[in-house]
Enzyme design. Structure first.
Site, PDB file in Angstrom:
ATOM      1  N   LYS A 136       1.937   1.876  -5.192  1.00 18.15           N
ATOM      2  CA  LYS A 136       2.475   1.230  -6.400  1.00 18.15           C
ATOM      3  C   LYS A 136       1.554   1.433  -7.603  1.00 18.15           C
ATOM      4  O   LYS A 136       2.008   1.663  -8.714  1.00 18.15           O
ATOM      5  CB  LYS A 136       2.658  -0.288  -6.157  1.00 18.15           C
ATOM      6  CG  LYS A 136       3.656  -0.621  -5.063  1.00 18.15           C
ATOM      7  CD  LYS A 136       3.707  -2.115  -4.801  1.00 18.15           C
ATOM      8  CE  LYS A 136       2.455  -2.673  -4.195  1.00 18.15           C
ATOM      9  NZ  LYS A 136       2.146  -2.205  -2.834  1.00 18.15           N
ATOM     10  N   GLY A 180      -0.180  13.874  -3.932  1.00 16.07           N
ATOM     11  CA  GLY A 180      -1.633  13.709  -3.921  1.00 16.07           C
ATOM     12  C   GLY A 180      -1.995  12.426  -4.640  1.00 16.07           C
ATOM     13  O   GLY A 180      -1.159  11.849  -5.345  1.00 16.07           O
ATOM     14  N   ASP A 235       0.812  -1.228   0.000  1.00 18.22           N
ATOM     15  CA  ASP A 235       0.000   0.000   0.000  1.00 18.22           C
ATOM     16  C   ASP A 235       0.838   1.269   0.000  1.00 18.22           C
ATOM     17  O   ASP A 235       0.461   2.288   0.572  1.00 18.22           O
ATOM     18  CB  ASP A 235      -0.965   0.012   1.208  1.00 18.22           C
ATOM     19  CG  ASP A 235      -1.850  -1.225   1.229  1.00 18.22           C
ATOM     20  OD1 ASP A 235      -2.190  -1.707   0.137  1.00 18.22           O
ATOM     21  OD2 ASP A 235      -2.186  -1.703   2.328  1.00 18.22           O
ATOM     22  N   GLN A 286       1.965  -6.240  -3.180  1.00 15.63           N
ATOM     23  CA  GLN A 286       2.435  -6.428  -1.799  1.00 15.63           C
ATOM     24  C   GLN A 286       3.711  -5.613  -1.564  1.00 15.63           C
ATOM     25  O   GLN A 286       3.860  -4.572  -2.156  1.00 15.63           O
ATOM     26  CB  GLN A 286       2.653  -7.923  -1.485  1.00 15.63           C
ATOM     27  CG  GLN A 286       1.364  -8.731  -1.364  1.00 15.63           C
ATOM     28  CD  GLN A 286       0.688  -9.033  -2.678  1.00 15.63           C
ATOM     29  OE1 GLN A 286       1.303  -9.604  -3.550  1.00 15.63           O
ATOM     30  NE2 GLN A 286      -0.565  -8.672  -2.825  1.00 15.63           N
ATOM     31  N   GLY A 345      -4.463  -4.433  -3.771  1.00 16.49           N
ATOM     32  CA  GLY A 345      -5.473  -3.400  -3.974  1.00 16.49           C
ATOM     33  C   GLY A 345      -4.730  -2.152  -4.403  1.00 16.49           C
ATOM     34  O   GLY A 345      -4.079  -1.508  -3.583  1.00 16.49           O
ATOM     35  N   HIS A 346      -4.738  -1.853  -5.685  1.00 19.69           N
ATOM     36  CA  HIS A 346      -3.967  -0.736  -6.223  1.00 19.69           C
ATOM     37  C   HIS A 346      -4.923   0.381  -6.644  1.00 19.69           C
ATOM     38  O   HIS A 346      -5.774   0.178  -7.510  1.00 19.69           O
ATOM     39  CB  HIS A 346      -3.113  -1.203  -7.404  1.00 19.69           C
ATOM     40  CG  HIS A 346      -2.041  -2.170  -6.986  1.00 19.69           C
ATOM     41  ND1 HIS A 346      -1.139  -2.723  -7.855  1.00 19.69           N
ATOM     42  CD2 HIS A 346      -1.737  -2.676  -5.767  1.00 19.69           C
ATOM     43  CE1 HIS A 346      -0.319  -3.525  -7.177  1.00 19.69           C
ATOM     44  NE2 HIS A 346      -0.673  -3.520  -5.922  1.00 19.69           N
TER      45      HIS A 346
HETATM   46  P1  GDP Z   1      -0.684   0.196  -3.540  1.00 17.73           P
HETATM   47  O1  GDP Z   1      -1.291  -1.048  -3.047  1.00 17.73           O
HETATM   48  O2  GDP Z   1       0.787   0.261  -3.289  1.00 17.73           O
HETATM   49  O3  GDP Z   1      -1.020   0.482  -4.984  1.00 17.73           O
HETATM   50  O4  GDP Z   1      -1.318   1.379  -2.685  1.00 17.73           O
HETATM   51  P2  GDP Z   1      -2.879   1.562  -2.291  1.00 17.73           P
HETATM   52  O5  GDP Z   1      -3.605   2.041  -3.485  1.00 17.73           O
HETATM   53  O6  GDP Z   1      -3.384   0.362  -1.587  1.00 17.73           O
HETATM   54  O7  GDP Z   1      -2.762   2.677  -1.166  1.00 17.73           O
HETATM   55  C1  GDP Z   1      -2.192   3.919  -1.439  1.00 17.73           C
HETATM   56  C2  GDP Z   1      -3.225   5.002  -1.098  1.00 17.73           C
HETATM   57  O8  GDP Z   1      -2.601   6.259  -1.119  1.00 17.73           O
HETATM   58  C3  GDP Z   1      -4.355   5.096  -2.118  1.00 17.73           C
HETATM   59  O9  GDP Z   1      -5.511   5.536  -1.467  1.00 17.73           O
HETATM   60  C4  GDP Z   1      -3.840   6.161  -3.084  1.00 17.73           C
HETATM   61  O10 GDP Z   1      -4.886   6.812  -3.796  1.00 17.73           O
HETATM   62  C5  GDP Z   1      -3.171   7.085  -2.140  1.00 17.73           C
HETATM   63  N1  GDP Z   1      -2.037   7.859  -2.667  1.00 17.73           N
HETATM   64  C6  GDP Z   1      -1.001   7.456  -3.443  1.00 17.73           C
HETATM   65  N2  GDP Z   1      -0.088   8.432  -3.554  1.00 17.73           N
HETATM   66  C7  GDP Z   1      -0.544   9.472  -2.832  1.00 17.73           C
HETATM   67  C8  GDP Z   1      -0.034  10.759  -2.519  1.00 17.73           C
HETATM   68  O11 GDP Z   1       1.052  11.159  -2.915  1.00 17.73           O
HETATM   69  N3  GDP Z   1      -0.791  11.551  -1.688  1.00 17.73           N
HETATM   70  C9  GDP Z   1      -2.010  11.160  -1.201  1.00 17.73           C
HETATM   71  N4  GDP Z   1      -2.681  11.984  -0.420  1.00 17.73           N
HETATM   72  N5  GDP Z   1      -2.520   9.939  -1.477  1.00 17.73           N
HETATM   73  C10 GDP Z   1      -1.789   9.116  -2.271  1.00 17.73           C
HETATM   74  P1  IMO Z   2      -0.871  -4.266  -2.215  1.00 20.29           P
HETATM   75  O1  IMO Z   2      -0.421  -4.795  -3.544  1.00 20.29           O
HETATM   76  C1  IMO Z   2      -0.995  -4.692   2.105  1.00 20.29           C
HETATM   77  C2  IMO Z   2      -1.009  -8.756   3.692  1.00 20.29           C
HETATM   78  C3  IMO Z   2      -2.260  -9.213   4.404  1.00 20.29           C
HETATM   79  C4  IMO Z   2      -1.653 -10.151   5.437  1.00 20.29           C
HETATM   80  C5  IMO Z   2      -0.526 -10.820   4.650  1.00 20.29           C
HETATM   81  C6  IMO Z   2      -0.901 -12.169   4.058  1.00 20.29           C
HETATM   82  O2  IMO Z   2      -2.172  -3.554  -2.257  1.00 20.29           O
HETATM   83  O3  IMO Z   2       0.205  -3.484  -1.556  1.00 20.29           O
HETATM   84  P2  IMO Z   2      -2.392 -12.891   1.968  1.00 20.29           P
HETATM   85  O4  IMO Z   2      -3.837 -12.671   1.688  1.00 20.29           O
HETATM   86  O5  IMO Z   2      -1.483 -12.336   0.925  1.00 20.29           O
HETATM   87  O6  IMO Z   2      -2.062 -14.319   2.291  1.00 20.29           O
HETATM   88  O7  IMO Z   2      -2.120 -12.061   3.339  1.00 20.29           O
HETATM   89  O8  IMO Z   2      -0.201  -9.922   3.601  1.00 20.29           O
HETATM   90  N1  IMO Z   2      -1.211  -8.257   2.314  1.00 20.29           N
HETATM   91  C7  IMO Z   2      -1.173  -6.966   1.976  1.00 20.29           C
HETATM   92  N2  IMO Z   2      -1.020  -5.869   2.753  1.00 20.29           N
HETATM   93  N3  IMO Z   2      -1.086  -4.574   0.752  1.00 20.29           N
HETATM   94  C8  IMO Z   2      -1.208  -5.664  -0.021  1.00 20.29           C
HETATM   95  O9  IMO Z   2      -1.175  -5.590  -1.369  1.00 20.29           O
HETATM   96  C9  IMO Z   2      -1.289  -6.935   0.582  1.00 20.29           C
HETATM   97  N4  IMO Z   2      -1.441  -8.193   0.125  1.00 20.29           N
HETATM   98  C10 IMO Z   2      -1.370  -8.994   1.190  1.00 20.29           C
HETATM   99  O10 IMO Z   2      -2.936  -8.128   5.001  1.00 20.29           O
HETATM  100  O11 IMO Z   2      -1.072  -9.408   6.471  1.00 20.29           O
HETATM  101 MG    MG Z   3      -2.846  -1.677  -1.783  1.00 17.05          MG
END
Ligand code: GDP
Ligand code: IMO
Ligand code: MG
Length: 426
Positions: free
Chosen positions: A17, A413, A14, A222, A41-42
């Site tokens: 990416k 942002g 999270d 991840q 979850g991207h």
């Molecule tokens: P990922 O799994 O690495 O793709 O990241 P996620 O999408 O799960 O979580 C990143 C969160 O931060 C999401 O809600 C994005 O929309 C948000 N985000 C990413 N970059 C920025 C940033 O520079 N500023 C803010 N405020 N939000 C961001």
């Molecule tokens: P992105 O790509 C954050 C965590 C789960 C749990 C552990 C094992 O959005 O960054 P699993 O279901 O993979 O066997 O769970 O890994 N986990 C993540 N945490 N972002 C993710 O993906 C994750 N994918 C798995 O919360 O702790």
């Molecule tokens: Mg994510």
């Protein structure tokens, strides 16, 4: 040199990416997921529209970019079809999506087993996404998996029959009901028919494109600390999200990888169980959670919050051979008087500069913090490094100093447009 860039999560996922991949995908010919499944979850924000992708790569919005699910992924075909459907409704054709014939298929029994195993662990549970990821990779390694090439072939019926004997043994062992072969087969055969046109030899496809000089972007899911080998075992996922996973998860050799960009959040988050040394719970952590909507994109769970951990980050730099950092969510720090960065841990009077393997020891590590001055200015509209407040620049410089890696991208942002490039990657 091949024009290849890897985007990896530097910590527990999270980090942003999806956003950075989507930004870079405008320049790329191919976007390739190499590990994990729909546990990811991207989030991508394009002109105020928010998309949450779980299994489809983040370059899907551009019809000219080929999006590939590599052999290292585990693919839940039901989840994939649902995601494709939603994207089509939003106006994206998904005709540019390809799935490796060597990728393992994730079935409903994997999800059921994931839930049952977590239940059995009780308080010691991993806190998985319950998407069936662990059981599917377990089957892959035990050679009980069903791969895409078999799923779409006439042999599927016989292979599934054999497999279900083993799986029903496991399910009944946990006290769950066995799966009825006929209805299960019928349901999945219909799904296989829909998936078939997307399945191909992606090893040849990707390598041919690289050899033609095309630009390839590998999208990590991840993060490094969730890696099955290098993460905080057993509180990890079941794949190799680190840069090494690109080679085994796509069939591209290590000599073909040019840049490895670590996505680093300005602070740290973690969902699920396991130690998070820099974790803090006060009004600032709750404020960060609220401002940045730090709730899981896949499971909606509240993400735990910690300060940036450069012991973890330096470890991640080594493991991934990071050539650059993309520092995200910097805007969230606006208005805080003081910001902390962890530079090392202490454990039993000794200084530790990297996480230890034994989880009980890692849980006892005490972070040492450097305290830095914050800034008041809104930075969400900044378009260059020079426009940043002095203290934001100092924070970026500190990250570079502690890791020895340049911050080549920063993000102010959630919108793809709120991305500033300091060094062109392609
Ligand atoms: P990922 O799994 O690495 O793709 O990241 P996620 O999408 O799960 O979580 C990143 C969160 O931060 C999401 O809600 C994005 O929309 C948000 N985000 C990413 N970059 C920025 C940033 O520079 N500023 C803010 N405020 N939000 C961001
Ligand atoms: P992105 O790509 C954050 C965590 C789960 C749990 C552990 C094992 O959005 O960054 P699993 O279901 O993979 O066997 O769970 O890994 N986990 C993540 N945490 N972002 C993710 O993906 C994750 N994918 C798995 O919360 O702790
Ligand atoms: Mg994510």
């Amino acid at each position: 040199m091949a024009k290849t860039v890897v985007v990896i999560g530097s910590a527990w996922g999270d980090e942003g990416k999806g956003k950075i991949t989507n930004y870079l995908s405008k320049q790329a010919d191919l976007v390739v997921r190499y590990s994990g499944g729909d546990n990811a979850g991207h989030t991508i924000v394009l002109d105020d529209a928010v998309y949450k992708l779980h299994i489809v790569p983040s370059g899907i919005f551009d019809p000219n970019t080929k999006n590939i699910l590599g052999n290292g992924c585990v693919v839940n075909p039901k989840a994939l079809l649902e995601e494709i459907e939603a994207l089509k409704k939003a106006g994206f054709s998904c005709d540019n999506l390809y799935i490796s014939d060597r990728a393992n298929v994730l079935f409903d029994y994997h999800k059921i087993l994931d839930g049952l195993k977590e239940e059995r662990l009780g308080a010691r549970c991993i806190g998985t996404t319950k998407k069936g990821i662990g059981p599917c990779y377990t089957d892959k390694m035990a050679r009980d998996g069903i791969r895409m090439c078999d799923f779409i072939s006439p042999d599927f019926k016989d292979i599934l029959k054999e497999t279900l004997i083993i799986k029903n043994d496991e399910l009944t062992h946990f006290g769950a009901s066995p799966i009825d072969f006929d209805s299960f087969y019928e349901e999945y055969q219909a799904i296989a028919d829909k998936i078939r046109p997307l399945v191909c030899d992606t090893v040849t496809l990707i390598n041919e494109e690289i050899n033609k000089g095309k630009k390839v972007l590998f999208e990590g899911a991840q993060g490094t600390l969730l890696d099955i080998d290098f993460g905080t075992y057993p509180f990890v996922t079941s794949s190799n999200p680190t840069a090494g996973g690109v080679c085994t998860g796509t069939g591209v050799g290590p000599t073909k990888i040019k840049e490895v960009i670590g996505i680093v959040k300005a602070y740290t988050t973690r969902v699920g169980s396991g130690p998070l040394p820099t974790e803090f719970n006060d009004e600032i952590s709750q404020d960060i959670r609220d401002r940045a909507h730090e709730y899981g994109a896949t499971t909606k769970r509240a993400r735990r919050i910690g300060w940036l951990d450069c012991a973890i980050l330096s470890y991640s730099v080594n493991i991934n051979g990071m050539t650059g950092i993309a520092l995200t969510l910097l805007d969230i720090f606006t208005g805080y008087k003081k910001i902390k960065i962890c530079d090392y841990y202490t454990l039993d009077g000794k200084v530790l500069k990297a996480p230890c393997a034994k989880i009980e020891d890692f849980a006892r590590c005490k972070p040492h913090f450097i305290e830095m001055d914050g800034w008041e200015e809104d930075i969400t509209k900044v378009t260059s490094y020079d426009e940043l407040p002095e203290n934001t620049k100092k924070y970026i410089e500190k990250v570079e100093e502690l890791t020895g890696v340049p911050v080549v991208i920063f993000s102010v942002g959630p919108d793809t447009k709120q991305t500033i490039i300091r060094k062109e990657l392609y």
